[in-house]
Design a protein around this motif. Structure first.
Motif, PDB file in Angstrom:
ATOM      1  N   LEU A 293       3.150   7.190 -10.380  1.00  0.00           N
ATOM      2  CA  LEU A 293       1.938   7.571 -10.193  1.00  0.00           C
ATOM      3  C   LEU A 293       1.986   8.905  -9.366  1.00  0.00           C
ATOM      4  O   LEU A 293       1.049   9.776  -9.684  1.00  0.00           O
TER       5      LEU A 293
ATOM      6  N   VAL B 147      -0.658  -0.767  -0.848  1.00  0.00           N
ATOM      7  CA  VAL B 147       0.016   0.715  -0.919  1.00  0.00           C
ATOM      8  C   VAL B 147      -0.197   1.465  -2.269  1.00  0.00           C
ATOM      9  O   VAL B 147      -0.642   2.420  -2.215  1.00  0.00           O
ATOM     10  N   VAL B 148      -0.255   0.782  -3.365  1.00  0.00           N
ATOM     11  CA  VAL B 148      -0.453   1.485  -4.485  1.00  0.00           C
ATOM     12  C   VAL B 148      -1.874   1.979  -4.703  1.00  0.00           C
ATOM     13  O   VAL B 148      -2.082   2.970  -4.783  1.00  0.00           O
TER      14      VAL B 148
ATOM     15  N   ILE C 238       8.884  -2.519   0.794  1.00  0.00           N
ATOM     16  CA  ILE C 238       8.704  -3.051  -0.511  1.00  0.00           C
ATOM     17  C   ILE C 238       9.422  -1.700  -1.227  1.00  0.00           C
ATOM     18  O   ILE C 238       8.664  -1.087  -2.031  1.00  0.00           O
TER      19      ILE C 238
ATOM     20  N   VAL D 175      -2.518   5.067  -2.314  1.00  0.00           N
ATOM     21  CA  VAL D 175      -1.645   6.076  -2.967  1.00  0.00           C
ATOM     22  C   VAL D 175      -2.444   6.597  -4.179  1.00  0.00           C
ATOM     23  O   VAL D 175      -3.047   7.794  -4.276  1.00  0.00           O
ATOM     24  N   GLY D 176      -2.943   5.685  -4.933  1.00  0.00           N
ATOM     25  CA  GLY D 176      -3.822   5.992  -5.969  1.00  0.00           C
ATOM     26  C   GLY D 176      -5.135   6.894  -5.723  1.00  0.00           C
ATOM     27  O   GLY D 176      -5.446   7.456  -6.191  1.00  0.00           O
TER      28      GLY D 176
ATOM     29  N   CYS E 132      -4.308   9.876  -4.130  1.00  0.00           N
ATOM     30  CA  CYS E 132      -4.354  11.215  -5.585  1.00  0.00           C
ATOM     31  C   CYS E 132      -5.704  11.327  -6.087  1.00  0.00           C
ATOM     32  O   CYS E 132      -5.819  12.395  -6.359  1.00  0.00           O
TER      33      CYS E 132
ATOM     34  N   GLU F  11       2.988 -10.511   1.490  1.00  0.00           N
ATOM     35  CA  GLU F  11       4.067  -9.840   0.737  1.00  0.00           C
ATOM     36  C   GLU F  11       3.474  -9.380  -0.597  1.00  0.00           C
ATOM     37  O   GLU F  11       3.886  -8.566  -1.314  1.00  0.00           O
TER      38      GLU F  11
ATOM     39  N   ILE G 260       0.616  -6.147   0.807  1.00  0.00           N
ATOM     40  CA  ILE G 260       0.791  -5.033   1.099  1.00  0.00           C
ATOM     41  C   ILE G 260       1.159  -4.054   0.053  1.00  0.00           C
ATOM     42  O   ILE G 260       0.696  -2.794   0.056  1.00  0.00           O
ATOM     43  N   PRO G 261       2.114  -4.620  -1.031  1.00  0.00           N
ATOM     44  CA  PRO G 261       2.486  -3.549  -1.991  1.00  0.00           C
ATOM     45  C   PRO G 261       1.077  -3.235  -2.913  1.00  0.00           C
ATOM     46  O   PRO G 261       1.017  -2.022  -3.284  1.00  0.00           O
TER      47      PRO G 261
END
Lengths: 198, 294
Positions: free
Chosen positions: A79, B10-11, A69, B14-15, B18, B3, B6-7
């Motif tokens: 981010l 992931v975001v 991706i 990660v967010g 963080c 598809e 997954i993105p």
């Protein structure tokens, strides 16, 4: 070794972020009025560029690429960089108050700086290794510092001169910036000629 | 379907990482800030002019919060409202401030004094002064290149016919112009004092006459006329002792050079009331002090 030197030289001079790639123009024009604030900003940029690369390179190679991706690069990098800068600021405030006092006010400005995001993305595009990425970021930061340093000097001269009305203020600043940029264009090819012959 | 998931995952992941890290670090490295300091800082105008003698509003607020022996009335731009606010927070009696204003002690308009040279260079009083003490024939007077104008945060001073002129209404008496003036001819005086000797020349009478049509010649007529022992000629220049001066204006009447000025009395409205609200609205103006934007 030769590669590393080449990367740094290229990042500082031939591919100067501000003057050749035209990234990070806003702080370049905004904070270059005074030498001390220009230096503070530039040092913060060097610092953040290296740290941002150290954070984003692993993300690209360990998360994005294996999952296929890569197109999420920009979103994730923004981010991560924003969170990172915020963390650094909080950390700095507690542990290094003196440094926070001199760099602190510039850190939030850098959060959304295109030069910082640009260096992270370009490191990936160029296919640099982790160490080379860090070197490139450091060199880019130093290039930014050099551009700021030179331009702060130029601007202090501009400020004390009289111009015809249409050239006053931003106009004369932009003209000066473009002349400085032209002079940096002269460095292109220099790197190949120096290191190609070695 | 995958598809898309997954993105997004992931975001989100990660967010989330963080956010957790930020919260953790925020708690771990929280710097305790004195609440009093924040309250005091809100009271201060934020001009960072340095009139209080500290590095800026934040610095003064920190000093006030840490050490109660520091006077709460040092903020001149803030005026009465600020002092009352700070005093209330600190629980001390408001000592009240004397509204101050800047005053230019020179009357050398272009047509009253002659230039000695035609200067064409850097437009800065400090720079011009390097050349034989300035372009004017009077070496004590206003140079008129506007170093004071450049430092003023309140647009309260301007150069008019080669002489700096203070706008009493806008001036808050922070004293930045007085510090910037290489001739040291701007003094910070209480707004209530209305009589001033608008000359700084310490030259003898004859020398003053030669270069300026209005300068003080040290004739001592004012000194003899004053009933309160408030004006004295020191080094060929009449100097008013603001503490003794009663603003009667007798000295101005006898001055042969008409260099002693008496400003008209302020409007009949009581001064603090007229000043209070106006100051506050002006300071809340987002376009107020220039430095606050930078």
């Amino acid at each position: 070794m030769k590669d590393m030197l080449m990367i740094i030289m290229a990042a500082v001079l031939a591919n100067n972020y501000v003057l050749v790639r035209f990234l990070g123009i806003c702080p370049f024009l905004g904070v270059s009025k005074k030498l001390d604030s220009a230096m503070g900003m530039s040092l913060a940029v060097v610092f953040v560029m290296v740290l941002a690369t150290a954070a984003t390179w692993p993300i690209q190679h360990l998360i994005l690429d294996p999952l296929g991706i890569g197109y999420m690069q920009t979103t994730l990098f923004i981010l991560v960089i924003a969170a990172l800068v915020q963390m650094i600021e909080v950390f700095m405030k507690k542990s290094m108050p003196a440094l926070h006092k001199s760099l602190g006010i510039y850190l939030p400005l850098i959060t959304t700086n295109c030069a910082v995001l640009g260096v992270c993305v370009l490191n990936i595009d160029e296919g640099y290794s982790f160490v080379n990425s860090l070197l490139n970021s450091f060199g880019s930061g130093v290039g930014f510092l050099l551009a700021m340093f030179l331009f702060a000097g130029v601007r202090s001269k501009i400020e004390t001169n009289e111009y015809p009305k249409p050239f006053q203020g931003v106009a004369s600043t932009l003209v000066a910036a473009s002349i400085l940029s032209l002079s940096f264009m002269g460095f292109s090819g220099m790197i190949d000629n120096i290191f190609g012959g070695m | 379907m995958l598809e898309f998931i997954i993105p997004v995952a992931v975001v989100v992941a990660v967010g989330f990482v963080c956010a957790v890290l930020l919260t953790f670090i925020g708690n771990k490295f929280a710097v305790p800030v004195d609440e009093t300091q924040i309250l005091i800082r809100d009271c201060l105008p934020g001009a960072n002019c340095g009139a209080c003698g500290f590095a800026g509003c934040d610095d003064y607020a920190a000093a006030l919060a840490a050490d109660r022996s520091i006077a709460a009335n040092k903020c001149i731009p803030g005026g009465e409202a600020t002092i009352k606010g700070i005093s209330a927070i600190l629980g001390v009696d408001a000592e009240g401030s004397v509204p101050m204003t800047a005053r230019v002690l020179c009357s050398g308009l272009c047509d009253l004094t002659k230039p000695e040279m035609d200067y064409q260079g850097l437009k800065s009083c400090a720079a011009v002064k390097q050349f034989f003490g300035g372009p004017g024939s009077c070496k004590y007077g206003c140079i008129g290149m506007g170093d004071c104008v450049a430092v003023c945060q309140y647009d309260a001073i301007e150069i008019c016919k080669g002489l700096a002129k203070v706008d009493k209404d806008s001036c808050v008496g922070c004293g930045m112009c007085a510090n910037a003036c290489p001739q040291n001819i701007i003094e910070i005086v209480p707004k209530a004092s209305r009589v001033s000797v608008a000359c700084s020349s310490k030259d003898a009478g004859k020398a003053v006459r030669a270069v300026c049509e209005v300068g003080c010649i040290g004739c001592k007529l004012c000194e003899k006329e004053c009933k309160f022992d408030a004006i004295h000629v020191v080094d060929n220049l009449a100097v008013i002792d603001a503490e003794k001066c009663k603003n009667c204006g007798l000295c101005a009447k006898v001055c042969p050079r008409k260099v002693i000025y008496v400003e008209p009395r302020p409007a009949k409205k009581p001064v603090p009331k007229a000043d209070g609200p106006r100051e506050v609205t002006r300071l809340e103006d987002p376009e107020g002090p220039k430095r606050a934007q930078a």
